[in-house]
Motif scaffolding. Structure first.
Motif, PDB file in Angstrom:
ATOM      1  N   VAL A  53       0.849  -1.197   0.000  1.00 14.94           N
ATOM      2  CA  VAL A  53       0.000   0.000   0.000  1.00 14.94           C
ATOM      3  C   VAL A  53       0.886   1.249   0.000  1.00 14.94           C
ATOM      4  N   ARG A  54       0.300   2.399  -0.248  1.00 13.15           N
ATOM      5  CA  ARG A  54       1.045   3.656  -0.148  1.00 13.15           C
ATOM      6  C   ARG A  54       1.535   3.829   1.283  1.00 13.15           C
ATOM      7  N   ALA A  55       2.734   4.405   1.429  1.00 14.97           N
ATOM      8  CA  ALA A  55       3.328   4.578   2.766  1.00 14.97           C
ATOM      9  C   ALA A  55       2.349   5.276   3.715  1.00 14.97           C
ATOM     10  N   LYS A  74       7.657   7.317  11.376  1.00 14.77           N
ATOM     11  CA  LYS A  74       7.136   8.154  12.459  1.00 14.77           C
ATOM     12  C   LYS A  74       6.470   9.406  11.889  1.00 14.77           C
ATOM     13  N   ASP A  75       6.990   9.905  10.766  1.00 15.98           N
ATOM     14  CA  ASP A  75       6.387  11.066  10.083  1.00 15.98           C
ATOM     15  C   ASP A  75       4.938  10.763   9.708  1.00 15.98           C
ATOM     16  N   VAL A  76       4.729   9.588   9.117  1.00 17.56           N
ATOM     17  CA  VAL A  76       3.392   9.180   8.677  1.00 17.56           C
ATOM     18  C   VAL A  76       2.479   8.996   9.892  1.00 17.56           C
ATOM     19  N   ILE A  93      14.612   1.421  11.233  1.00 19.27           N
ATOM     20  CA  ILE A  93      14.855   1.350   9.782  1.00 19.27           C
ATOM     21  C   ILE A  93      14.325   2.616   9.109  1.00 19.27           C
ATOM     22  N   ALA A  94      14.736   2.798   7.845  1.00 18.88           N
ATOM     23  CA  ALA A  94      14.297   3.962   7.029  1.00 18.88           C
ATOM     24  C   ALA A  94      14.499   5.262   7.802  1.00 18.88           C
ATOM     25  N   LYS A  95      15.702   5.388   8.377  1.00 23.16           N
ATOM     26  CA  LYS A  95      15.984   6.559   9.219  1.00 23.16           C
ATOM     27  C   LYS A  95      16.196   7.821   8.390  1.00 23.16           C
ATOM     28  N   MET A 148       8.613  18.878  -2.623  1.00 25.36           N
ATOM     29  CA  MET A 148       8.625  20.101  -1.805  1.00 25.36           C
ATOM     30  C   MET A 148       9.791  21.018  -2.183  1.00 25.36           C
ATOM     31  N   GLU A 149      10.916  20.383  -2.568  1.00 21.15           N
ATOM     32  CA  GLU A 149      12.145  21.142  -2.854  1.00 21.15           C
ATOM     33  C   GLU A 149      11.936  22.202  -3.935  1.00 21.15           C
ATOM     34  N   LEU A 150      10.918  21.990  -4.767  1.00 25.47           N
ATOM     35  CA  LEU A 150      10.672  22.923  -5.861  1.00 25.47           C
ATOM     36  C   LEU A 150      10.057  24.243  -5.372  1.00 25.47           C
ATOM     37  N   VAL A 161       9.461  22.232   4.649  1.00 27.27           N
ATOM     38  CA  VAL A 161       9.658  21.265   5.735  1.00 27.27           C
ATOM     39  C   VAL A 161       9.550  19.903   5.077  1.00 27.27           C
ATOM     40  N   ASP A 162      10.665  19.152   5.103  1.00 30.42           N
ATOM     41  CA  ASP A 162      10.669  17.848   4.418  1.00 30.42           C
ATOM     42  C   ASP A 162      11.642  16.897   5.092  1.00 30.42           C
ATOM     43  N   LEU A 163      11.574  15.639   4.669  1.00 31.49           N
ATOM     44  CA  LEU A 163      12.486  14.618   5.175  1.00 31.49           C
ATOM     45  C   LEU A 163      13.820  14.742   4.453  1.00 31.49           C
ATOM     46  N   VAL A 164      14.882  14.535   5.212  1.00 34.11           N
ATOM     47  CA  VAL A 164      16.235  14.584   4.662  1.00 34.11           C
ATOM     48  C   VAL A 164      16.955  13.328   5.127  1.00 34.11           C
ATOM     49  N   SER A 165      17.624  12.641   4.209  1.00 33.12           N
ATOM     50  CA  SER A 165      18.494  11.562   4.698  1.00 33.12           C
ATOM     51  C   SER A 165      19.934  11.853   4.350  1.00 33.12           C
ATOM     52  N   THR A 166      20.345  11.738   3.085  1.00 36.11           N
ATOM     53  CA  THR A 166      21.747  12.049   2.754  1.00 36.11           C
ATOM     54  C   THR A 166      21.967  13.553   2.589  1.00 36.11           C
ATOM     55  N   GLY A 167      20.924  14.299   2.290  1.00 37.61           N
ATOM     56  CA  GLY A 167      21.064  15.728   2.026  1.00 37.61           C
ATOM     57  C   GLY A 167      21.326  16.029   0.554  1.00 37.61           C
ATOM     58  N   SER A 168      21.419  14.987  -0.279  1.00 36.73           N
ATOM     59  CA  SER A 168      21.790  15.265  -1.672  1.00 36.73           C
ATOM     60  C   SER A 168      20.667  15.919  -2.464  1.00 36.73           C
ATOM     61  N   THR A 169      19.409  15.642  -2.121  1.00 36.60           N
ATOM     62  CA  THR A 169      18.303  16.317  -2.820  1.00 36.60           C
ATOM     63  C   THR A 169      18.323  17.818  -2.518  1.00 36.60           C
ATOM     64  N   LEU A 170      18.570  18.176  -1.254  1.00 37.57           N
ATOM     65  CA  LEU A 170      18.660  19.599  -0.907  1.00 37.57           C
ATOM     66  C   LEU A 170      19.805  20.249  -1.675  1.00 37.57           C
TER      67      LEU A 170
HETATM   68  O1  PRT Z   1       6.824   7.929  -2.523  1.00 35.10           O
HETATM   69  P1  PRT Z   1       5.382   7.965  -2.115  1.00 35.10           P
HETATM   70  O2  PRT Z   1       4.736   9.288  -2.348  1.00 35.10           O
HETATM   71  O3  PRT Z   1       4.584   6.775  -2.568  1.00 35.10           O
HETATM   72  O4  PRT Z   1       5.318   7.813  -0.539  1.00 35.10           O
HETATM   73  P2  PRT Z   1       6.454   8.171   0.464  1.00 35.10           P
HETATM   74  O5  PRT Z   1       7.386   9.190  -0.075  1.00 35.10           O
HETATM   75  O6  PRT Z   1       5.764   8.475   1.761  1.00 35.10           O
HETATM   76  O7  PRT Z   1       7.157   6.743   0.560  1.00 35.10           O
HETATM   77  P3  PRT Z   1       8.683   6.412   0.638  1.00 35.10           P
HETATM   78  O8  PRT Z   1       8.795   4.944   0.421  1.00 35.10           O
HETATM   79  O9  PRT Z   1       9.473   7.337  -0.207  1.00 35.10           O
HETATM   80  O10 PRT Z   1       9.006   6.747   2.157  1.00 35.10           O
HETATM   81  C1  PRT Z   1       8.524   5.919   3.181  1.00 35.10           C
HETATM   82  C2  PRT Z   1       9.132   6.352   4.507  1.00 35.10           C
HETATM   83  O11 PRT Z   1      10.555   6.275   4.440  1.00 35.10           O
HETATM   84  C3  PRT Z   1       8.849   7.802   4.896  1.00 35.10           C
HETATM   85  O12 PRT Z   1       7.578   7.920   5.486  1.00 35.10           O
HETATM   86  C4  PRT Z   1       9.991   8.077   5.879  1.00 35.10           C
HETATM   87  O13 PRT Z   1       9.626   7.670   7.188  1.00 35.10           O
HETATM   88  C5  PRT Z   1      11.125   7.156   5.375  1.00 35.10           C
HETATM   89  N1  PRT Z   1      12.247   7.863   4.722  1.00 35.10           N
HETATM   90  C6  PRT Z   1      13.544   7.714   5.059  1.00 35.10           C
HETATM   91  C7  PRT Z   1      12.184   8.748   3.710  1.00 35.10           C
HETATM   92  C8  PRT Z   1      13.503   9.165   3.451  1.00 35.10           C
HETATM   93  N2  PRT Z   1      14.325   8.491   4.296  1.00 35.10           N
HETATM   94  C9  PRT Z   1      13.769  10.127   2.401  1.00 35.10           C
HETATM   95  N3  PRT Z   1      14.925  10.509   2.184  1.00 35.10           N
HETATM   96  N4  PRT Z   1      11.156   9.240   2.981  1.00 35.10           N
HETATM   97  C10 PRT Z   1      11.397  10.123   1.997  1.00 35.10           C
HETATM   98  N5  PRT Z   1      12.660  10.595   1.685  1.00 35.10           N
HETATM   99  C11 PRT Z   1      12.741  11.585   0.554  1.00 35.10           C
HETATM  100  C12 PRT Z   1      12.566  13.027   1.030  1.00 35.10           C
HETATM  101  O14 PRT Z   1      11.182  13.360   1.083  1.00 35.10           O
HETATM  102  C13 PRT Z   1      13.321  13.836  -0.018  1.00 35.10           C
HETATM  103  O15 PRT Z   1      12.533  14.077  -1.170  1.00 35.10           O
HETATM  104  O16 PRT Z   1      14.006  11.560  -0.072  1.00 35.10           O
HETATM  105  C14 PRT Z   1      14.435  12.880  -0.392  1.00 35.10           C
HETATM  106  C15 PRT Z   1      15.637  13.272   0.412  1.00 35.10           C
HETATM  107  O17 PRT Z   1      16.597  12.269   0.443  1.00 35.10           O
HETATM  108  P4  PRT Z   1      18.148  12.658   0.480  1.00 35.10           P
HETATM  109  O18 PRT Z   1      18.854  11.364   0.680  1.00 35.10           O
HETATM  110  O19 PRT Z   1      18.462  13.289  -0.845  1.00 35.10           O
HETATM  111  O20 PRT Z   1      18.359  13.599   1.635  1.00 35.10           O
END
Ligand code: PRT
Ligand code: MG
Length: 217
Positions: A53-55, A74-76, A93-95, A148-150, A161-170
């Protein structure tokens, strides 16, 4: 009483990172959701199936009992509210982290100090509004469902306000992180009725998940 267990997962990182936890519980998913178009996947355990299903829909399937358990960020869960869900385990996981970012060169700190009203795009309206309210920052939040970055690049907003993991998208979009709101990882969520009625079948899986995820922390 049904022994059948349904696990809700989203495709991509959550599916990939849950596989080792399932294996620790002796369960293998026998089809790959990236290749198959099936939404219900069998496993090596005849009592356990996985639905894709969708996250952001995982908490809803589990809340209504259409899935007995699931894995969600946790965001969801914060945006959903978590009603009707038991959240026993942080799976580690998925930190990632939830952050405020602005275009490089925008002086966020002084805009805030001067009490400016900022436009912010985000998918995480609840978390973002709590964050800015707690800091006394005036914002107009604009809800988006992706990319969101756009927002700041085309004049839709001052910040995101968005999720960041590696920071490369920013970096790729010339944005910089200015505030860290919270650390995110994925949680196991369990339907409260299933926890009582299917405890015998669920408990060993929850224990295996807990042990395997603690060793990843
Ligand atoms: O993609 P879709 O719209 O179907 O749904 P979704 O984006 O909610 O799903 P998915 O699978 O992308 O993400 C599921 C879960 O993974 C999220 O709810 C977060 O808890 C977790 N998670 C971990 C992340 C990331 N890391 C992440 N980096 N979710 C999204 N991102 C995106 C972020 O939004 C940004 O656009 O990745 C981009 C940034 O990544 P970096 O590595 O460039 O910083
Ligand atoms: Mg995504």
């Amino acid at each position: 009483m049904s022994r059948q267990l349904t696990l809700a997962l989203s495709k991509g990182r959550i599916f990939e990172e849950t596989l080792p936890l399932l294996e620790a519980a002796g369960i293998k998913v026998t089809e790959n959701p990236e290749k198959s178009r099936k939404l219900i996947l069998p496993t090596t355990d005849p009592d356990v199936r996985v639905i894709i299903v969708r996250a952001s829909d995982v908490p809803t399937y589990v809340q209504y009992g259409a899935a007995d358990f699931g894995v969600a960020g946790k965001d969801v869960l914060l945006e959903h509210g978590g009603e009707g869900l038991y959240q026993p385990i942080d799976l580690n996981i998925a930190k990632c982290r939830l952050s405020v970012a602005v275009p490089a060169g925008f002086d966020y700190a002084s805009a805030v100090r001067q009490g400016a009203r900022l436009r912010v795009v985000t998918k995480y309206v609840k978390c973002a509004s709590e964050h800015f309210a707690a800091k006394g920052v005036h914002v107009d939040l604009i809800k988006l469902y992706g990319s969101m970055e756009l927002g700041p690049l085309v004049g839709l907003s001052d910040a995101i306000v968005d999720l960041v993991s590696t920071g490369s998208t920013l970096r790729a979009n010339n944005l910089v992180e200015v505030e860290h709101i919270l650390d995110i990882s994925s949680r196991l969520v369990v339907n409260q009725a299933a926890l009582k009625l299917k405890r015998e079948r669920l408990q060993p899986i929850l224990e295996a998940f807990e042990q395997a995820s603690a060793s990843q922390a």
